[in-house]
Design an enzyme around this catalytic site. Structure first.
Site, short mmCIF file in Angstrom:
data_model
loop_
_atom_site.label_atom_id
_atom_site.label_comp_id
_atom_site.label_asym_id
_atom_site.label_seq_id
_atom_site.Cartn_x
_atom_site.Cartn_y
_atom_site.Cartn_z
N GLY B 190 0.84 -1.17 0.13
CA GLY B 190 -0.04 -0.08 0.06
C GLY B 190 0.94 1.45 -0.16
O GLY B 190 0.20 2.52 -0.05
N SER B 216 6.13 -10.54 -5.35
CA SER B 216 4.86 -10.71 -6.35
C SER B 216 4.98 -9.58 -7.28
O SER B 216 5.78 -8.78 -7.23
CB SER B 216 3.60 -10.54 -5.41
N ARG B 217 4.26 -9.63 -8.48
CA ARG B 217 4.28 -8.54 -9.34
C ARG B 217 3.02 -7.76 -8.89
O ARG B 217 2.28 -7.97 -8.20
CB ARG B 217 3.92 -9.15 -10.76
N ILE B 219 -0.63 -5.97 -8.89
CA ILE B 219 -1.88 -6.19 -9.34
C ILE B 219 -2.46 -4.70 -9.55
O ILE B 219 -3.16 -4.69 -10.37
CB ILE B 219 -2.37 -7.37 -8.46
N SER B 221 -0.97 -2.14 -8.06
CA SER B 221 -0.10 -1.13 -7.87
C SER B 221 0.74 -0.69 -9.08
O SER B 221 0.72 -1.57 -9.94
CB SER B 221 0.70 -1.44 -6.46
N ASP B 278 -9.48 -6.34 1.72
CA ASP B 278 -8.36 -7.12 2.30
C ASP B 278 -8.53 -7.06 3.69
O ASP B 278 -8.04 -6.36 4.46
CB ASP B 278 -7.03 -6.50 1.82
N SER B 286 -3.16 -15.10 4.08
CA SER B 286 -2.58 -14.98 2.74
C SER B 286 -1.03 -14.83 2.94
O SER B 286 -0.21 -15.61 2.55
CB SER B 286 -3.11 -13.77 2.04
#
Lengths: 514, 514
Positions: B190, B216-217, B219, B221, B278, B286
């Site tokens: 964030g 991660s890539r 999504i 952002s 979320d 997660s």
């Protein structure tokens, strides 16, 4: 903060919002608007759209929000976008019309959905905004599912349920009648063959009550009242046609979908079906908003209770009744709830034409008419006559019985069918098979859900003649080999599927050693 | 109850389950499997399928559940069914292969979802069944949304969160390392530009800690760590390639999606994104399940707190920390949560290549390196060195600083990049523009979300050189006309869109009269 001209050269004309040409793509995604675009199209590339993005699509003065599906190049030209059937209908474009496509700003009302997910209570304005956006097609199916889940179970207060009822009523047209009272009858469903409506309407209208009944088609059941009625008369009437029928005969039984009174209900119900949930709050708001939209003032509600009915026990029935009465009062409806036996089907037929023949037998006072369907229709009609002020409290059933036995209900029903476009003879299925008892004994339990499933596998309601004749009510003494069910189908394949399923589910009609 | 032969003649051979020929339909519905069939095809007619029906599709020994979309006849032959990209991938068929299509029996695990909707508490077996079915593609998006909503907000107990974490961990592969401890670092995100991972990994690995980092890539952002790292070295490694990098250099920074460790997380996250929620329980499950699946034993978690960060205030941060620690303990992870300043971006670059250049500046100890990114990386690396037993409590930051200032972190980072396939030079964008202050004053608030939006409109992360250079941190004294942001794009159109948006949102970098 201000944006200044860039330091490197840029075309000096403003870049217009990207446009594409509309193409009817011919894919039915049920009611969700979907837009199909090529991965390599200029708009996709410039805007960075990805599959599952929600897009704002504008054409002329109409605007919809659609989910993006990305296609291979052989389906579309690079400057075209395909629309699903729902999107095409909502946007009202012609082949080749220019559409603008852009990002969607988050909907304000979704923040209320998230607030509800986090346990907050919503007010009428917030619920109204959600319903309005949902009806306008601005919610994706995933967002609708979130709203319905966030308000499921016991998560809505009575005030929220009232507010939702009002919001759902406001979201569509509302009929007005030059009459008082305007009566109505509703069943919360879940019971195969419980097709009292045409009989109740005929009795009430014969006694002079105004009863403009709109009914639904089956969604997951083997027949809705509209499907059954359609084997007896046309039911797809416009509001004007419906009004003329009621003016002439006081009553009607038409398909509610064709008069479009409850867009909010239609939006929510398909997701509720997909999730197989029907929470008290949503159910109450759905039923009462439909009644209010139809212009009803006095309503009798049939609430079947049984282990495989929608309402499983009397405790739940009491809770639900209290909520119904409280919300009805808040929206100005006079409501009477009648709790009925929901342990087994009503009548013998399950499926449009088979149910229609039960109805005819009752209306014609035939000796072989199913006694349970007759009695239940008289009870509900009696409540309605009392509620509508046509007879004294406690005398409703006797009064209804006089109308039925004297043939006035049958006359009225025929008149209504004629007014709706002409009476029809229900079709007969060419293929039949029997399911028999594998032992002697007593029928001690019926699984309504499995019974419905068998009727649907037979082809009901798409095949109007298809379905099941239910031959062994609770308590029936049967001998080994005695028929319990007769299956009716329009094709041998469907009959075979239904038989297979019946064979694998012997507890559908459970026989104890008696 | 038994089914007996039908009374009318039927073909005596059993009717086989209906088959259709597979066709790759070339429509990307994101991850939801969709099957396209003609309304008039024999299977549709015989089975009574309608749009939005869920169907069981079998080919060879593979089986999927797909949502039906009904198509016009010009797309398919009458005995063909089209598969969306996700369905095609999951079913693993070739063009023209025969598939059987049938009704779906209700999933048992959906009854647990409904139970949760009605406020019941789920046990580990029930949550496990839900996760298993969801990962196997047996849940529709609508059903996934219902599960995620039913467990949103504060609706999961600590025990349920632990159970969900275990279930999500079990649902995928789990890496095992011949080392102890195996350390890891995670940020709940964030915050644009908060790209400490490559620096932290370099410091920890230089000190001999084993840190097999999967990232991660993006999504939603403008850049994920994997996107940023990819401008410096290859990140799409197989598990075996990743293992070799870690064996040689103790650490790596690879794309988690290529090693496929968290199928449950990938299944849930796209619906969470679509709903823009979320919830604490889902987030904790997660994060921790991903760490457990990566074989980590000791984890430092960066929790930025700020009004436009994921965690808005310190009260929420405390609640979340407690839940994280309790669940980590229950699944055998040593976890340390570090609450950090989330009021504004970290470093100057927002977007893959721009962030990569900040990272290089810090690792090379350049005088102009962003001090905030350097300090935050040292803090997190320090915690990790302490947690991993490489230095005494309280001495972590000093220890990390020695490694960084002495050039060992830079050496290690280059070695890791070489081991991953060779170091790269981040690209530079051809188009730039500036956004300047419209008054003199002091920068008093930053909207991280709008800043991310501008970087995405510039083209990040698909265009790796695109993004924003953030020039005015909180407290900066600015004169009228002083640059606040520099925008970088690979096309003039994208630069124009981003400038338009920046112009319409002057509060992105808010300047008071100072």
């Amino acid at each position: 903060m201000i944006a200044v001209p860039p330091s490197t050269s840029l075309p000096s004309v403003a870049v217009a919002r990207p446009t594409v040409r509309a193409r009817r793509f011919g894919i039915d995604t049920y009611q969700e608007p979907v837009i199909y675009m090529r991965r390599d199209c200029e708009v996709c590339r410039a805007e960075g759209f990805e599959a599952h993005t929600r897009l704002r699509v504008t054409a002329g003065d109409r605007e919809i929000i659609a989910t993006l599906n990305v296609t291979l190049d052989h389906f579309l030209e690079v400057d075209e976008a395909g629309l699903s059937e729902a999107a095409w209908r909502l946007l009202g474009v012609e082949e080749g019309d220019l559409m603008t496509v852009g990002h969607v700003e988050p909907l304000d009302s979704l923040s209320h959905v998230r607030a509800k997910m986090y346990g907050q209570t919503l007010n009428e304005a917030q619920l109204g905004a959600i319903v309005q956006d949902a009806v306008a097609g601005r919610y994706s199916d995933v967002e609708l599912a979130a709203f319905l889940t966030a308000t499921a179970g016991d998560r809505m207060t009575v005030e929220e349920t009232v507010a939702l009822t009002r919001a759902m009523t406001r979201a569509g047209d509302r009929l007005r009648w030059d009459a008082f009272p305007v009566v109505d009858k509703h069943c919360v469903g879940g019971l195969p063959g419980n097709r009292t409506t045409p009989i109740v309407v005929a009795i009430a209208a014969a006694e002079g009550l105004v009863i403009p009944k709109t009914s639904s088609r089956a969604i997951t059941s083997p027949a809705g009242t509209a499907d059954t009625m359609e084997t007896l008369a046309p039911v797809t009437l416009s509001i004007e046609q419906m009004r003329r029928v009621v003016e002439r005969e006081q009553g009607c039984v038409v398909w509610g979908g064709s008069v479009g009174l409850s867009p909010a209900d239609e939006t929510f119900i398909r997701i509720e079906r997909a999730l197989d949930v029907d929470s008290p709050g949503q159910m109450v708001a759905s039923v009462l908003s439909k009644k209010a939209a139809a212009g009803s003032t006095h309503v009798v509600l049939d609430l079947p209770v049984g282990p495989t009915a929608k309402v499983r026990d009397f405790e739940s029935a009491r809770t639900l009744s209290r909520l119904l009465v409280a919300c009805a009062e808040a929206v100005g409806l006079h409501l009477r709830v009648v709790t009925t036996d929901g342990r087994q089907p009503v009548g013998r037929g399950i499926g449009p034409a088979l149910e229609a023949r039960d109805i005819l037998a009752v209306l014609r006072n035939e000796a072989a008419a199913p006694a349970d369907l007759r009695m239940r229709s008289l009870e509900l009609a009696g409540e309605l006559l009392e509620l509508g002020g046509k007879c004294a409290p406690g005398s409703g059933v006797r009064c209804a019985e006089r109308v039925l036995a004297g043939g006035r209900a049958w006359d009225k029903f025929q008149a209504i069918c004629e007014a709706q476009g002409g009476m029809r003879v229900p079709p007969v299925a060419p293929y039949t098979a029997e399911v028999t008892a594998d032992r002697a004994g007593v029928v001690h339990a019926i699984d309504n859900r499995r019974l419905s499933r068998i009727a649907k596998l037979c082809g009901a309601p798409q095949a109007p003649a298809a379905g099941v004749t239910f031959l062994a009510p609770l308590g029936t003494q049967v001998r080994c080999g005695q028929p319990l069910l007769q299956l009716h189908a329009e094709t041998p394949g469907e009959l075979r599927y239904a038989l297979d399923y019946a064979r694998q589910n012997p507890a559908t009609v459970a026989v104890t050693d008696g």
